[in-house]
Scaffold this active site. Structure first.
Site, PDB file in Angstrom:
ATOM      1  N   HIS A 365       0.892  -1.027  -0.011  1.00 32.81           N
ATOM      2  CA  HIS A 365      -0.105  -0.098  -0.060  1.00 32.81           C
ATOM      3  C   HIS A 365       1.009   1.179  -0.064  1.00 32.81           C
ATOM      4  CE1 HIS A 365      -4.157  -1.476   0.653  1.00 32.81           C
ATOM      5  NE2 HIS A 365      -3.700  -2.477   1.052  1.00 32.81           N
ATOM      6  N   LYS A 556      -8.903  13.901   4.139  1.00 31.32           N
ATOM      7  CA  LYS A 556      -7.810  12.747   4.077  1.00 31.32           C
ATOM      8  C   LYS A 556      -7.005  12.850   5.519  1.00 31.32           C
ATOM      9  CE  LYS A 556      -6.664  13.950  -0.119  1.00 31.32           C
ATOM     10  NZ  LYS A 556      -6.585  12.777  -0.866  1.00 31.32           N
ATOM     11  N   ARG A 557      -6.273  11.906   5.804  1.00 27.84           N
ATOM     12  CA  ARG A 557      -5.267  11.806   6.719  1.00 27.84           C
ATOM     13  C   ARG A 557      -4.522  13.202   6.643  1.00 27.84           C
ATOM     14  NH1 ARG A 557      -5.378   7.967  10.908  1.00 27.84           N
ATOM     15  NH2 ARG A 557      -3.578   9.148  11.634  1.00 27.84           N
ATOM     16  N   LYS A 562       0.611  14.289   1.402  1.00 22.05           N
ATOM     17  CA  LYS A 562      -0.590  14.757   0.687  1.00 22.05           C
ATOM     18  C   LYS A 562      -0.692  16.277   0.657  1.00 22.05           C
ATOM     19  CE  LYS A 562      -3.118  10.758   2.812  1.00 22.05           C
ATOM     20  NZ  LYS A 562      -3.796  10.170   1.651  1.00 22.05           N
ATOM     21  N   THR A 664      -8.315   6.678  -2.633  1.00 13.21           N
ATOM     22  CA  THR A 664     -10.092   6.343  -2.931  1.00 13.21           C
ATOM     23  C   THR A 664     -10.714   7.245  -2.472  1.00 13.21           C
ATOM     24  OG1 THR A 664      -9.924   5.417  -0.477  1.00 13.21           O
ATOM     25  CG2 THR A 664      -9.447   3.800  -2.479  1.00 13.21           C
ATOM     26  N   LYS A 668     -14.448   8.280  -4.580  1.00 14.88           N
ATOM     27  CA  LYS A 668     -15.775   8.914  -4.098  1.00 14.88           C
ATOM     28  C   LYS A 668     -16.462   9.955  -4.721  1.00 14.88           C
ATOM     29  CE  LYS A 668     -14.067   6.684   0.307  1.00 14.88           C
ATOM     30  NZ  LYS A 668     -13.395   7.144   1.344  1.00 14.88           N
TER      31      LYS A 668
HETATM   32  C1  LIG Z   1     -11.927   7.320   1.838  1.00 13.77           C
HETATM   33  C2  LIG Z   1     -11.588   7.334   2.986  1.00 13.77           C
HETATM   34  C3  LIG Z   1     -10.159   7.797   3.269  1.00 13.77           C
HETATM   35  C4  LIG Z   1      -9.170   7.520   1.997  1.00 13.77           C
HETATM   36  O1  LIG Z   1      -9.081   9.054   1.502  1.00 13.77           O
HETATM   37  P1  LIG Z   1      -7.871   9.287   0.596  1.00 13.77           P
HETATM   38  O2  LIG Z   1      -8.397  10.537   0.094  1.00 13.77           O
HETATM   39  O3  LIG Z   1      -7.457   8.303  -0.394  1.00 13.77           O
HETATM   40  O4  LIG Z   1      -6.766   9.438   1.483  1.00 13.77           O
HETATM   41  C5  LIG Z   1      -9.807   8.056   4.672  1.00 13.77           C
HETATM   42  N1  LIG Z   1     -10.662   8.383   5.326  1.00 13.77           N
HETATM   43  C6  LIG Z   1     -12.026   8.085   5.227  1.00 13.77           C
HETATM   44  C7  LIG Z   1     -13.052   8.445   6.607  1.00 13.77           C
HETATM   45  C8  LIG Z   1     -12.811   7.802   4.069  1.00 13.77           C
HETATM   46  O5  LIG Z   1     -13.683   7.723   3.995  1.00 13.77           O
END
Ligand SMILES: *Cc1c(COP(=O)(O)O)cnc(C)c1O
Length: 817
Positions: A365, A556-557, A562, A664, A668
């Site tokens: 990952h 995101k984190r 990022k 991911t 979304k």
């Molecule tokens: C989808 C999701 C992530 C992943 O987000 P990235 O932008 O791909 O880092 C992290 N936390 C939550 C709560 C999510 O729903």
């Protein structure tokens, strides 16, 4: 045991559902007065739905267990499930009857749903991926069992004090978890410490056994995973640690009964808390214990079932069992399967190795070196002495193979060794995973390619056929059907409802992208979806977003790679322009940030503080606020994303090229009609490919450009030459956002100015600002923007986790679809 396979199943009529709700509320939960309904009604409803899952669950299990059926075990230290109630209602198609029944109580479904706590058993993308995969496996009817840990405390709750992150424990199990079924009958025993003893067995063969161990019990709690309207229910089995009773007895005899019982805590610590580190490891002993606990309990579980059906005949074990390792976290499964086969089932090394290496598959990952797990041999030896013997033996045989293939290349042997030499020896978990697996996959095309040319190049040269790509996906049930009912209705009217199970049907939207009437309806849906998000931001951040502004979102984190910092620099740049009266070509923007920082990651926490301070300055300036608002939403989690992504116009996916394995969140947003501003990184590349350059705002250096760029360019020179960036840095450096806390942002200023800055923030600034200006131009042309939005949703089919899982099933798991 009831052996009937016909689906009988409890009725979904309003009358029956109402009766069951009453029964659970009054009898199961012992509630009598209807003014004390909070929370209990949620539990009563969950139990009512669970009743309907039970038959389907039993039958799904029965079909998979009566004779050997090939099955897959998905091993993951994280499952970021979020809420289960709404998902179960959707997948069981019960919404109508439940709304009818609740009317009887004077309750609204939305209010009851909001009483459910998120199951936050994960950090971010990796854990949410596991949850989306479970949904897709059940929906595709695949015999896949999830194995994980039932943490008492999931991901911490985040709040802010004076703009700084404060972490609070998330005791999500308080009030009970109506979805889980405890199965003490399937308890397993996991060993720690002790030592290896060698002995000759009855036939004179030299054997090993692990003695003087301190044991912990693993008690399984099963969660049902319903497929979408297909009467299938798969299992997610989560292990809880419990003390054995033996040691109590010794202490009891010594008169320390109470102390002995109190010792239970030591064993139960193992599953107490989720480590809140995303994309970095901290090497704590307790974490290694968690990893072994999961691997050992899960393997013992599978082997016990196997022995029940097949006795001590393991020849075909690999034909019927496959373990998918979600990152290196459960990789001890490689050594543990060897131990169980050799020590407990009397199988010889070569045969055990054949079985193991045809059974294990590993998903990588990350490309970040700081995220690659390695455990000190010293710690490993103390905690898992027998496992270390086995790892050393695996490595000795592996290095012999390398030496045979490349005679005399001792450097290569050192590079590839599972044991890293040096002052302190380490076990390299990724290498153990590769050597022990028949499949190694990355999670997006670029990432998989970079693995074979970089991090795992040596291994790729040895075993090119092991390596493959499986681009991530997200479940369209949660991330479209459930979270965006307004868009769902519009889609149904426009193209029918086939998209709910076959997302490729979204392609039918393409011809409608230029239809003015349809564009208007599409735009109206987006505007309506902004309203709940506006409410949430107002409630949690005390900031007013205007529905007429562009919703620009990065959630995101928080991590340097990022580049939330780059986003903040853009906001400061806009602020600077607006305060100078330069609003030409701008559109009103509402910028939303959200995400948690690992508690030990000081710079990430400082980035949160900066965002909050900038927000205070921007939002309180009356000349600025018609053009620009900034909010940092606290406690970002699955449930917040369900409100955020339907209302977003612009999705920020701005990682340094080559650092984000897939992403991911990007998928979304795209599925819900947001346009992406993004770098050439991770799955962004595949999103760009699918939607076309006209409908995506691409910017920034590419991974292949970065090394030479770094040789030739210095961050300070870039800043000096870029008027806009220079002004942004001056605002930061003069303390404009930290008037009463001088110097606090110095570490951030230093990273931007650092000639060694590996995140390339200054380097990508100009390109990012220019792309954001293209966004402004595009958003002003509503018809063009909406057209792009429609085309984004239309092209999102390939990012369904159904597609991803179909590929795992075909290429790795060899499961018939
Ligand atoms: C989808 C999701 C992530 C992943 O987000 P990235 O932008 O791909 O880092 C992290 N936390 C939550 C709560 C999510 O729903």
């Amino acid at each position: 045991m009831d052996d009937k396979e016909n689906l009988p199943i409890l009725s979904n009529s309003v009358e029956q559902v109402t009766a069951d709700l009453h029964r659970h509320y009054n009898f199961t939960l012992g509630r009598f007065d209807s003014d004390d309904m909070n929370g209990y009604m949620m539990t009563a409803l969950a139990l009512t739905i669970r009743d309907r899952l039970m038959d389907r669950w039993r039958i799904t299990k029965l079909r998979g267990s009566r004779h050997n059926v090939r099955k897959v075990m998905y091993l993951s230290l994280e499952f970021l499930l979020g809420r289960s109630l709404s998902n179960a209602i959707l997948n069981l198609d019960m919404e109508e009857s439940i709304r009818g029944a609740l009317a009887d109580f004077g309750s609204k479904l939305e209010e009851i749903e909001s009483d459910e706590k998120d199951a936050g058993l994960g950090n971010g993308g990796l854990g949410r991926l596991a949850a989306c995969f479970m949904d897709s496996c059940a929906t595709l009817g695949l015999p896949v069992i999830g194995y994980g840990i039932r943490y008492e405390y999931g991901m911490f709750h985040q709040s802010f004090q004076e703009g700084r992150q404060v972490e609070q424990p998330d005791h999500w199990l308080i009030g009970g978890n109506p979805w889980e079924i405890e199965r003490p009958g399937h308890t397993r025993r996991v060993r720690f410490y002790g030592k290896t003893e060698y002995y000759n067995n009855d036939s004179g063969r030299l054997c090993a056994r692990w003695i003087n161990t301190q044991d912990v019990l693993a008690v399984p709690y099963d969660m049902p995973i319903p497929g979408y309207k297909n009467d299938k229910v798969n299992t997610l089995r989560l292990w809880k640690a419990a003390a054995t009773d033996e040691f109590n007895l010794q202490e009891f005899n010594a008169g320390d009964y109470a102390d002995a019982v109190a010792e239970k805590n030591l064993a139960e610590q193992i599953t107490m808390v989720l480590y809140p580190n995303d994309s970095s490891e901290n090497g704590k002993e307790l974490r290694l214990r968690q990893q072994y606990f999961l691997a050992s309990a899960s393997l013992q579980d599978v082997i016990a079932d196997w022995v029940m059906l097949n006795g001590e005949e393991f020849n075909d074990f690999d034909q019927f069992n496959c373990f998918q390792l979600n990152d290196t976290h459960p990789t001890l499964a490689v050594a543990e399967l060897m131990r169980l086969l050799i020590d407990d089932h009397g199988i010889g090394w070569d045969e055990a190795w054949r079985i193991t290496t045809r059974t294990m598959a590993y998903t990588n990952h990350t490309l970040l070196p700081e995220a690659l797990e390695k455990w000190p041999v010293r710690l490993f030896r103390e905690l898992l002495p027998r496992l270390l013997d086995i790892v050393f033996e695996i490595n000795a045989r592996f290095i012999a193979e390398v030496a045979h293939r490349w005679p005399g290349d001792t450097q290569r042997q050192q590079r590839m060794s599972i044991i890293e030499e040096g002052d302190e020896q380490y076990v390299r978990m990724a290498y153990l995973a590769i050597v022990g697996s028949f499949s190694v996959n990355g999670v997006a095309a670029l990432h998989s390619q970079l693995l074979t040319t970089g991090l795992f190049k040596d291994f790729y040269e040895l075993w090119p056929d092991k390596f493959n790509n499986k681009t991530n996906g997200v479940t369209p049930r949660r991330w479209l059907s459930h979270c965006n009912p307004n868009l769902g209705s519009l889609l149904n009217e426009a193209i029918g409802d086939g998209w709910r199970t076959d997302l490729t049907e979204l392609e039918k939207l393409r011809p409608l992208a230029d239809d003015t009437e349809f564009q208007k309806r599409w735009f109206d849906v987006k505007q309506r979806n902004k309203l709940p998000l506006i409410e949430r931001v107002k409630d949690k951040c005390r900031v007013d977003f205007s529905v007429d502004s562009l919703f620009d979102v990065q959630v995101k984190r928080i991590h340097e790679y990022k580049r939330q910092l780059l986003n903040i620099l853009h906001v400061i740049h806009l602020y600077d322009r607006i305060t100078r009266g330069d609003t030409e070509g701008l559109v009103p923007r509402s910028v939303l940030l959200g995400g948690k920082a690992a508690p030990g990651y000081a710079l990430a926490k400082l980035i949160i503080k900066l965002a909050n301070n900038v927000a205070t300055v921007v939002n309180s300036d009356e000349t600025v606020s018609p053009w620009l608002k900034l909010a940092f939403l606290p406690n970002y989690r699955v449930t917040s994303m369900e409100v955020i992504c339907p209302g977003t116009d612009l999705s920020e996916q701005i990682s340094t090229a080559g650092k984000e394995a897939s992403g991911t969140g990007n998928m979304k947003f795209m599925m819900n009609g947001a346009l992406t501003i993004g770098t050439y990184d991770g799955a962004n590349i595949e999103i760009l490919d699918a939607v076309g350059a006209d409908n995506f705002f691409l910017f920034g250096l590419r991974v292949e450009d970065i090394p030479s760029f770094r040789m030739q360019h210095d961050a300070n020179a870039i800043i000096a030459e870029d008027h806009d960036l220079n002004r942004v840095m001056q605002l930061l450096e003069c303390g404009h956002f930290n008037m009463f806390e001088p110097g606090i942002f110095d570490p951030i200023i230093q990273t931007v100015r650092n000639p060694q800055d590996q995140w390339m923030v200054a380097a990508d600034f100009r390109s990012f600002i220019d792309a954001q200006q293209d966004v402004n131009v595009a958003y002003k042309n509503r018809s063009r923007w909406v057209r792009s939005s429609i085309l984004n949703t239309a092209a999102s089919a390939q990012f369904s986790s159904d597609r991803t899982i179909a590929e795992y099933a075909r290429d790795i798991w060899k499961l018939p679809l």
